[in-house]
Design a protein around this motif. Structure first.
Motif, mmCIF file in Angstrom:
data_model
loop_
_atom_site.group_PDB
_atom_site.id
_atom_site.type_symbol
_atom_site.label_atom_id
_atom_site.label_comp_id
_atom_site.label_asym_id
_atom_site.label_seq_id
_atom_site.Cartn_x
_atom_site.Cartn_y
_atom_site.Cartn_z
ATOM 1 N N GLY A 1 -7.836 -4.026 11.372
ATOM 2 C CA GLY A 1 -9.084 -4.705 11.056
ATOM 3 C C GLY A 1 -10.274 -4.082 11.754
ATOM 4 N N LEU A 2 -10.123 -2.865 12.255
ATOM 5 C CA LEU A 2 -11.196 -2.164 12.965
ATOM 6 C C LEU A 2 -11.610 -0.967 12.111
ATOM 7 C CD1 LEU A 2 -9.727 -2.277 16.580
ATOM 8 C CD2 LEU A 2 -11.320 -3.889 15.498
ATOM 9 N N LYS A 3 -12.606 -1.173 11.263
ATOM 10 C CA LYS A 3 -12.998 -0.179 10.269
ATOM 11 C C LYS A 3 -14.443 0.229 10.544
ATOM 12 C CE LYS A 3 -10.100 -3.068 7.362
ATOM 13 N NZ LYS A 3 -8.833 -2.376 7.505
ATOM 14 N N LEU A 4 -14.647 1.500 10.797
ATOM 15 C CA LEU A 4 -15.950 1.989 11.251
ATOM 16 C C LEU A 4 -16.543 3.040 10.331
ATOM 17 C CD1 LEU A 4 -15.042 2.335 15.054
ATOM 18 C CD2 LEU A 4 -16.109 0.379 13.891
ATOM 19 N N ARG A 5 -15.997 3.166 9.144
ATOM 20 C CA ARG A 5 -16.495 4.158 8.180
ATOM 21 C C ARG A 5 -16.946 3.449 6.908
ATOM 22 N NH1 ARG A 5 -16.828 9.541 10.307
ATOM 23 N NH2 ARG A 5 -15.872 9.271 12.344
ATOM 24 N N ARG A 6 -17.759 4.137 6.127
ATOM 25 C CA ARG A 6 -18.255 3.542 4.883
ATOM 26 C C ARG A 6 -17.626 4.211 3.669
ATOM 27 N NH1 ARG A 6 -23.085 6.628 3.260
ATOM 28 N NH2 ARG A 6 -23.820 7.954 4.981
ATOM 29 N N TYR B 1 -19.883 -4.241 -7.227
ATOM 30 C CA TYR B 1 -20.622 -4.013 -5.985
ATOM 31 C C TYR B 1 -19.773 -3.439 -4.842
ATOM 32 C CZ TYR B 1 -23.747 -7.313 -8.413
ATOM 33 O OH TYR B 1 -24.535 -7.949 -9.331
ATOM 34 N N PRO B 2 -18.525 -3.905 -4.622
ATOM 35 C CA PRO B 2 -17.801 -3.477 -3.411
ATOM 36 C C PRO B 2 -17.594 -1.975 -3.279
ATOM 37 C CG PRO B 2 -16.767 -5.433 -4.350
ATOM 38 C CD PRO B 2 -17.781 -4.964 -5.349
ATOM 39 N N GLY B 3 -17.705 -1.242 -4.386
ATOM 40 C CA GLY B 3 -17.510 0.206 -4.315
ATOM 41 C C GLY B 3 -18.759 0.990 -3.960
ATOM 42 N N ASN B 4 -19.850 0.298 -3.620
ATOM 43 C CA ASN B 4 -21.083 1.004 -3.261
ATOM 44 C C ASN B 4 -20.868 1.882 -2.029
ATOM 45 O OD1 ASN B 4 -23.830 1.069 -1.635
ATOM 46 N ND2 ASN B 4 -24.344 0.748 -3.784
ATOM 47 N N PRO B 5 -21.415 3.087 -2.017
ATOM 48 C CA PRO B 5 -21.171 4.020 -0.900
ATOM 49 C C PRO B 5 -21.565 3.502 0.475
ATOM 50 C CG PRO B 5 -22.119 5.182 -2.767
ATOM 51 C CD PRO B 5 -22.175 3.720 -3.111
ATOM 52 N N SER B 6 -22.516 2.561 0.554
ATOM 53 C CA SER B 6 -22.978 2.098 1.868
ATOM 54 C C SER B 6 -22.094 1.006 2.468
ATOM 55 C CB SER B 6 -24.416 1.596 1.779
ATOM 56 O OG SER B 6 -24.492 0.443 0.974
ATOM 57 N N TYR B 7 -21.219 0.421 1.665
ATOM 58 C CA TYR B 7 -20.375 -0.663 2.172
ATOM 59 C C TYR B 7 -19.227 -0.122 3.025
ATOM 60 C CZ TYR B 7 -22.754 -4.089 -0.790
ATOM 61 O OH TYR B 7 -23.681 -4.923 -1.363
ATOM 62 N N ARG B 8 -18.651 -1.026 3.828
ATOM 63 C CA ARG B 8 -17.590 -0.619 4.752
ATOM 64 C C ARG B 8 -16.330 -0.243 3.980
ATOM 65 N NH1 ARG B 8 -15.089 -4.232 9.706
ATOM 66 N NH2 ARG B 8 -13.659 -4.945 8.093
ATOM 67 N N GLU B 9 -15.722 0.846 4.401
ATOM 68 C CA GLU B 9 -14.488 1.333 3.779
ATOM 69 C C GLU B 9 -13.292 0.522 4.283
ATOM 70 O OE1 GLU B 9 -11.557 2.773 1.870
ATOM 71 O OE2 GLU B 9 -13.484 3.717 1.420
ATOM 72 N N PHE B 10 -12.544 -0.050 3.365
ATOM 73 C CA PHE B 10 -11.424 -0.909 3.746
ATOM 74 C C PHE B 10 -10.237 -0.108 4.282
ATOM 75 C CE2 PHE B 10 -7.388 -2.975 2.746
ATOM 76 C CZ PHE B 10 -7.546 -4.183 3.406
ATOM 77 N N LEU C 1 -11.534 -11.884 -0.594
ATOM 78 C CA LEU C 1 -12.408 -10.826 -1.097
ATOM 79 C C LEU C 1 -13.670 -10.769 -0.254
ATOM 80 C CD1 LEU C 1 -13.456 -8.777 -3.236
ATOM 81 C CD2 LEU C 1 -14.303 -10.755 -4.521
ATOM 82 N N PHE C 2 -14.151 -11.957 0.162
ATOM 83 C CA PHE C 2 -15.401 -12.056 0.899
ATOM 84 C C PHE C 2 -15.137 -11.922 2.403
ATOM 85 C CE2 PHE C 2 -15.912 -14.165 -3.121
ATOM 86 C CZ PHE C 2 -17.122 -13.660 -3.577
ATOM 87 N N GLY C 3 -15.316 -10.728 2.904
ATOM 88 C CA GLY C 3 -15.156 -10.473 4.329
ATOM 89 C C GLY C 3 -14.001 -9.555 4.646
ATOM 90 N N HIS C 4 -12.816 -9.873 4.135
ATOM 91 C CA HIS C 4 -11.642 -9.048 4.446
ATOM 92 C C HIS C 4 -11.647 -7.782 3.588
ATOM 93 C CE1 HIS C 4 -7.654 -7.834 5.604
ATOM 94 N NE2 HIS C 4 -7.215 -7.930 4.355
ATOM 95 N N TRP C 5 -11.598 -7.947 2.268
ATOM 96 C CA TRP C 5 -11.595 -6.785 1.389
ATOM 97 C C TRP C 5 -13.002 -6.203 1.240
ATOM 98 C CZ3 TRP C 5 -7.006 -4.822 0.271
ATOM 99 C CH2 TRP C 5 -5.897 -5.667 0.347
ATOM 100 N N TRP C 6 -13.974 -7.070 1.091
ATOM 101 C CA TRP C 6 -15.377 -6.652 0.978
ATOM 102 C C TRP C 6 -16.105 -7.250 2.172
ATOM 103 C CZ3 TRP C 6 -19.284 -9.008 -3.019
ATOM 104 C CH2 TRP C 6 -20.522 -8.358 -2.908
ATOM 105 N N PHE C 7 -16.280 -6.446 3.206
ATOM 106 C CA PHE C 7 -16.767 -6.953 4.490
ATOM 107 C C PHE C 7 -18.125 -7.642 4.354
ATOM 108 C CE2 PHE C 7 -18.745 -6.222 8.759
ATOM 109 C CZ PHE C 7 -17.869 -7.026 9.488
#
Length: 523
Positions: free
Chosen positions: A283-288, A249-258, A347-353
């Motif tokens: 920790g300021l990530k604004l792209r997907r 799931y974390p690689g889905n295009p709509s998720y936040r880019e780490f 993984l939950f929040g930091h790597w996968w927002f």
């Protein structure tokens, strides 16, 4: 109701990254984890309860993470750190305004949560355990990789006993379960766990599947070792979709880019004007994600609403897959199956927002569809008879065994650990019985420095090739301090004013484990 149950297990850990100076890179690691993972996970569990769900989660809080959570200096520094980032969001580009506003609200929400508990975040974890939501485990004192510390046995003993004592001091009760660092096991470790009062742990799948005799139920029921410790096995079918960026799931295009961060996008002069000395992730990530083939500089602006819809859809898919899995297992087993899904908490929040929102949806949708959730402790209380098997040496690291921590980049530290621990055993045997306050003070600080040098995080970083200079410096720093303290036990230099000042500053900087006992290193 679906027969059997799903057990999520999260491993909460950070190395001891407290620094005497604010604004360090290591301090950022803690504050980002707090903001993106630990506070949101607490918020998610509390909200799930309020909405009528019955979330269940097994979670380890390593002793070093506990030390950071209760540190008053870090508590004082956290809100200025948050404000600095809220201010920087105002510099976002015009096409990032929606994402920036959403992230600013997220940061403000974490600030309010932090203020409500007076900065004492640990109280929330303790309360959730009392409510039956969490089963809190310990870990080794500084996340030492136990198979490489087993000779002398006192090295493992020191890691375990210090961890148990610190957990009991801060949580209010002794731990019964442990997350073994990297899920790493060697034959005979179960006996040392038992001596430390620990009764259950998690291994990777092959730790159970290669056990002797082979477990009747594979990884779908715990086993009991000859040393009277229960072991649970990781199920790959339940974990791959959640942790894999390429296949999950974390690689889905709509998720936040780490990897795309304002800390890299802004000019260094702008960062310095905000009090940040150089370019680094903030920790300021604004792209997907925008797709696997999309280069970093072409990532599209993050759409929070779209990401939330995707997380709900993925939760639905995950719940349906676990129901089908448990149903199929239940049809061929003569007892209710148990599926164990362990992950690193960050993984939950930091790597996968979106990870905390995914978990919240899994709990809500799962309960509505008859999926049961459980903890490791709850399972053992309901399943008194376990098959006796000898677990296999294993780890959940790359390759499944110990090679990741024995590469050309990090194997050099193993003999250094060995020599230092032998010296610790010898020094403790020579001076412990005298109960001289000055010598006790030196022995206790030497034990802290030895444990800090044994942190597997630094070996991991050396092998991964990321902040290698920092990792190497930390190992040499703590070993150097250890040997100077042991030299002071043999020589009168510790009575000088310069040495006293050095020792006092060291006790302030490496101030964790106030109840440490050098006698833990005695055979």
């Amino acid at each position: 109701m679906v027969a059997g149950a799903l057990a999520f297990v999260l491993h909460g850990h950070l190395p001891y990254v407290r620094s005497r100076h604010p604004g360090s890179l290591e301090e950022d690691w803690f504050f980002q984890a707090l903001t993106e993972s630990y506070l949101p996970l607490i918020e998610m569990l509390q909200r799930s309860l309020q909405q009528g769900a019955q979330p269940r989660l097994t979670m380890s809080l390593s002793p070093t993470l506990l030390s950071l959570l209760v540190d008053p200096v870090l508590q004082e520094r956290y809100e200025p750190w948050l404000q600095q980032r809220i201010d920087l969001l105002e510099r976002s580009s015009s096409d990032e305004q929606v994402a920036a506003a959403d992230l600013s609200q997220h940061l403000e929400r974490q600030r309010r949560a932090f203020r409500r508990c007076g900065g004492e975040v640990l109280k929330h974890f303790i309360q959730l355990q009392r409510q039956g939501v969490l089963d809190l485990l310990t870990c080794c004192a500084t996340h030492g990789y136990l198979p490489l510390l087993r000779d002398p046995a006192a090295a493992v003993q020191g890691q375990l006993r210090t961890a148990v004592r610190e957990h009991e001091r801060l949580i209010g009760e002794a731990p019964r379960g442990i997350w073994l660092p990297e899920c790493a096991y060697f034959e005979g470790l179960d006996q040392q766990l038992t001596k430390a009062g620990l009764r259950y742990a998690i291994l990777d799948a092959h730790g159970l599947l290669h056990a002797l005799p082979r477990p009747r139920y594979g990884v779908y029921a715990p086993i009991c070792s000859p040393g009277a410790v229960a072991f649970f096995g990781r199920d790959s079918e339940a974990t791959l979709p959640v942790w894999s960026a390429s296949d999950g799931y974390p690689g889905n295009p709509s998720y936040r880019e780490f990897h795309r961060d304002i800390g890299w996008d802004l000019d260094e002069s702008e960062l310095q004007a905000a009090g940040i000395p150089s370019s680094r992730p903030l920790g300021l990530k604004l792209r997907r994600v925008s797709g696997g083939d999309c280069p970093l500089e072409a990532k599209l602006p993050y759409d929070p609403a779209a990401a939330e819809r995707t997380a709900a859809g993925h939760a639905q898919s995950y719940v349906q897959a676990r129901i089908q899995q448990l149903t199929e297992l239940g049809s061929v087993m003569d007892q209710p199956p148990m599926v164990v899904a362990p992950f690193d908490a960050e993984l939950f929040g930091h790597w996968w927002f979106e990870g905390p929102r995914f978990l919240e949806q899994v709990f809500a949708q799962g309960q509505a569809q008859g999926l049961s959730f459980t903890t490791l402790r709850q399972t053992l209380s309901q399943q008194p008879q376990l098959q006796v098997c000898r677990p296999s040496p294993s780890s959940w690291g790359q390759g499944g065994y110990h090679s990741y921590w024995l590469s050309s980049s990090n194997a050099w530290v193993v003999p250094d650990w060995h020599r230092a621990c032998l010296a610790m055993v010898e020094a403790t045997a020579a001076h412990q019985s005298k109960r001289n306050p000055k010598r006790q003070r030196l022995l206790k600080q030497a034990a802290r420095e030895l444990l800090l040098a044994q942190s597997s995080d630094w070996s991991f970083i050396l092998r991964a090739g990321t902040t290698t200079e920092l990792a190497r410096e930390r190992i040499h720093r703590h070993l150097g301090r250890f040997w100077r303290l042991l030299d002071a036990l043999q020589q009168p230099t510790h009575d000088t004013a310069d040495f006293e000042r050095w020792l006092g500053a060291l006790e302030q900087e490496d101030s964790l484990f106030p109840t440490i006992e050098p006698s833990d290193w005695l055979p």
